[in-house]
Design an enzyme around this catalytic site. Structure first.
Site, PDB file in Angstrom:
ATOM      1  N   SER A 263       0.837  -1.207   0.000  1.00 13.53           N
ATOM      2  CA  SER A 263       0.000   0.000   0.000  1.00 13.53           C
ATOM      3  C   SER A 263       0.867   1.250   0.000  1.00 13.53           C
ATOM      4  CB  SER A 263      -0.903   0.024   1.234  1.00 13.53           C
ATOM      5  OG  SER A 263      -0.116   0.285   2.394  1.00 13.53           O
ATOM      6  N   LYS A 264       0.340   2.302  -0.623  1.00 10.90           N
ATOM      7  CA  LYS A 264       1.075   3.570  -0.705  1.00 10.90           C
ATOM      8  C   LYS A 264       1.404   4.110   0.681  1.00 10.90           C
ATOM      9  CE  LYS A 264      -0.796   5.007  -5.131  1.00 10.90           C
ATOM     10  NZ  LYS A 264      -1.790   5.800  -5.820  1.00 10.90           N
ATOM     11  N   ARG A 265       0.526   3.833   1.644  1.00 10.82           N
ATOM     12  CA  ARG A 265       0.716   4.387   2.986  1.00 10.82           C
ATOM     13  C   ARG A 265       1.919   3.753   3.693  1.00 10.82           C
ATOM     14  NH1 ARG A 265      -4.498   4.477   6.550  1.00 10.82           N
ATOM     15  NH2 ARG A 265      -5.063   5.997   4.962  1.00 10.82           N
ATOM     16  N   ASN A 266       2.083   2.438   3.531  1.00 16.94           N
ATOM     17  CA  ASN A 266       3.111   1.735   4.321  1.00 16.94           C
ATOM     18  C   ASN A 266       4.337   1.285   3.536  1.00 16.94           C
ATOM     19  OD1 ASN A 266       1.352   1.831   6.566  1.00 16.94           O
ATOM     20  ND2 ASN A 266       0.225   0.094   5.722  1.00 16.94           N
TER      21      ASN A 266
END
Length: 491
Positions: A263-266
């Site tokens: 994911s882009k977040r992690n």
């Protein structure tokens, strides 16, 4: 068309994701191996998510990765996306403008395999909420199915807002074979009357993908397994048109080390991120091929040509492939060590320039000496910054216990004195000086072995381990060495 034709068909909604690159790669490898064609189509029917420059970026990343587009959207000499091939255009919005989808939707409407739906968004939202409250799977209730085509056309002509939906038969099993998942069957009672044409006149993904794949002669649809639940709708459309469906290959998801979807977040997820960090295209492609696939030979280092020779869908894993950065570093490091020194020096130069360690006018010989010092230890180009930092700081700090211990030994003052004496006898520090200095210090002080090498290394670099001391001495030069010897004290 006779040959295998595979396509990568991304949406221009941002930068190329690492999972998207793997999908493109598997399509490309199979097309190349079987003497087929690799097509690139742009699926931009969702205009709300369109990102300016995304198509150009995507094409540049594929080119960098060594994935060659045979047909479809390509960059011309001015780096502008253009169509190349006999099934033009390959951009869906351009296909909408040409009216390509109209004749197909008209055919379905005439044959009672699709229908106009005039339900308002408010009605659909209320229906969905009610179904959820009743514990049902939300789906369209078929209110407009009974409107005759004649009446529907009058309402359309009168300016009523509408969508066109697929008219699924009741209680029909739809079965298809997937090269990785095996046979999949879904009953139409568990499916929705999918929207085919949206209220803005654009086709939905589900309609356009079938028409485009058919018109472009696509033989194998290779995509992420998040599309698996949608495939029965596509298979039914092929059937409704009387066309042969392609072979389906749904690839397992690319996971992070925690077993969750990247994911882009992690996680670092865009190909641009990896490129910026200094991964080589050969390293990234080699590693990415192994995320969810393994060659029969069990080799781990494979060039693009070797991947093409060995790639098969029957060795693609059924479960998700874990993207392990440490393993990527190991593979990429292999390719860095295989590079010729002048080429690697040019590649690390921008990273050293960016942090101000060197100037643009650095001598080639000096840059190559710095590069060769770290070629064995860096896994990606950007590693050169952290690993070489000790060469460019004003003052070295000795933090590690081992280094502190070695640098505080009783022999240290005499080693420093002997080193300074030797430096005073030369104009400059060259390779010859660097190779012989430790022998001379040994002779002058009688200190040898680790009691000689470790303290000197700690004084010059702040650590008892590291790259070739001969190189370090040469890079620091007379001025740098004297400064370190004069400034020396334990932190």
């Amino acid at each position: 068309m006779g040959e295998n034709r595979l396509r990568f068909a991304p949406s221009p909604t941002g930068y190329l994701h690492i999972g998207g690159l793997r999908t493109a790669l598997y399509n490309y490898l199979y097309a190349r191996q079987t003497g087929g064609k690799f097509l690139l189509r742009i699926e931009d029917t969702d205009r709300t998510r369109y990102v300016e420059g995304a198509i150009e970026n995507l094409l540049k990343e594929l080119e960098w990765a060594g994935i060659v587009v045979d047909e479809g959207v390509v960059l011309n000499e001015e780096e502008t996306p253009v169509n190349k091939g006999e099934c033009t255009p390959y951009i869906q919005s351009e296909r909408v403008e040409k009216g390509i989808y109209n004749k197909y939707i008209d055919k379905l409407l005439e044959e009672d395999k699709a229908y106009y739906c005039f339900c308002s968004q408010e009605r659909l939202d209320n229906l969905r909420e009610q179904q959820k409250a009743d514990g049902m799977v939300p789906k369209y209730d078929g209110l407009c199915r009974g409107i005759s085509l004649e009446e529907a056309k009058k309402r359309v002509a009168a300016g009523e807002k509408y969508v066109v939906r697929m008219k699924l038969p009741a209680n029909k099993d739809i079965t298809f074979h997937d090269a990785i998942k095996g046979n999949v069957t879904i009953n139409t009672n568990d499916m929705d009357d999918q929207v085919l044409i949206k209220s803005d006149g654009f086709p939905t993904y589900h309609f356009a993908v079938v028409v485009d794949d058919h018109e472009m002669g696509i033989t194998h649809v290779v995509r992420g397994d998040e599309w698996l639940p949608s495939t029965p709708k596509h298979v039914y459309l092929y059937e409704a048109f009387g066309w042969n469906a392609p072979e389906y290959v749904h690839l397992p998801t690319v996971l992070n080390k925690s077993g969750k979807k990247l994911s882009k977040r992690n996680d670092d997820v865009s190909v641009a991120d990896f490129r910026k960090m200094g991964y080589l295209p050969e390293g990234l492609i080699n590693y990415l091929a192994l995320v969810g696939w393994s060659p029969e030979s069990n080799e781990e280092i494979l060039s693009m040509d070797e991947l093409i020779k060995q790639f098969t869908f029957d060795r693609v894993s059924k479960s998700g492939g874990v993207f392990d950065k440490e393993k990527l570093d190991w593979v990429n490091g292999h390719y860095i060590r295989a590079l010729e020194l002048p080429k690697l020096a040019e590649m690390v130069k921008p990273y050293l320039l960016e942090v101000g360690f060197i100037n643009d006018d650095i001598q080639e010989e000096r840059l190559e000496l710095i590069t060769s010092t770290f070629q064995e230890s860096i896994s990606k180009l950007s590693d050169i910054v952290e690993q070489s930092e000790f060469l460019f700081v004003d003052k070295v700090e000795i933090i590690e216990e081992d280094a502190k211990e070695m640098a505080s030994g009783e022999q240290v003052p005499s080693l420093i004195e002997a080193f300074k004496n030797e430096l005073e006898q030369v104009e400059e520090v060259d390779e010859e000086f660097s190779k012989t200095i430790m022998k001379k210090i040994q002779k002058a002080t009688g200190v040898k072995g680790k009691n000689l090498f470790m303290p000197v290394r700690a004084i010059l670099t702040g650590n008892v381990h590291g790259p070739e001391l001969v190189n370090v001495i040469q890079i620091l030069g007379k001025e740098g060495l004297l400064k370190r010897l004069n400034d020396f004290k334990i932190a």
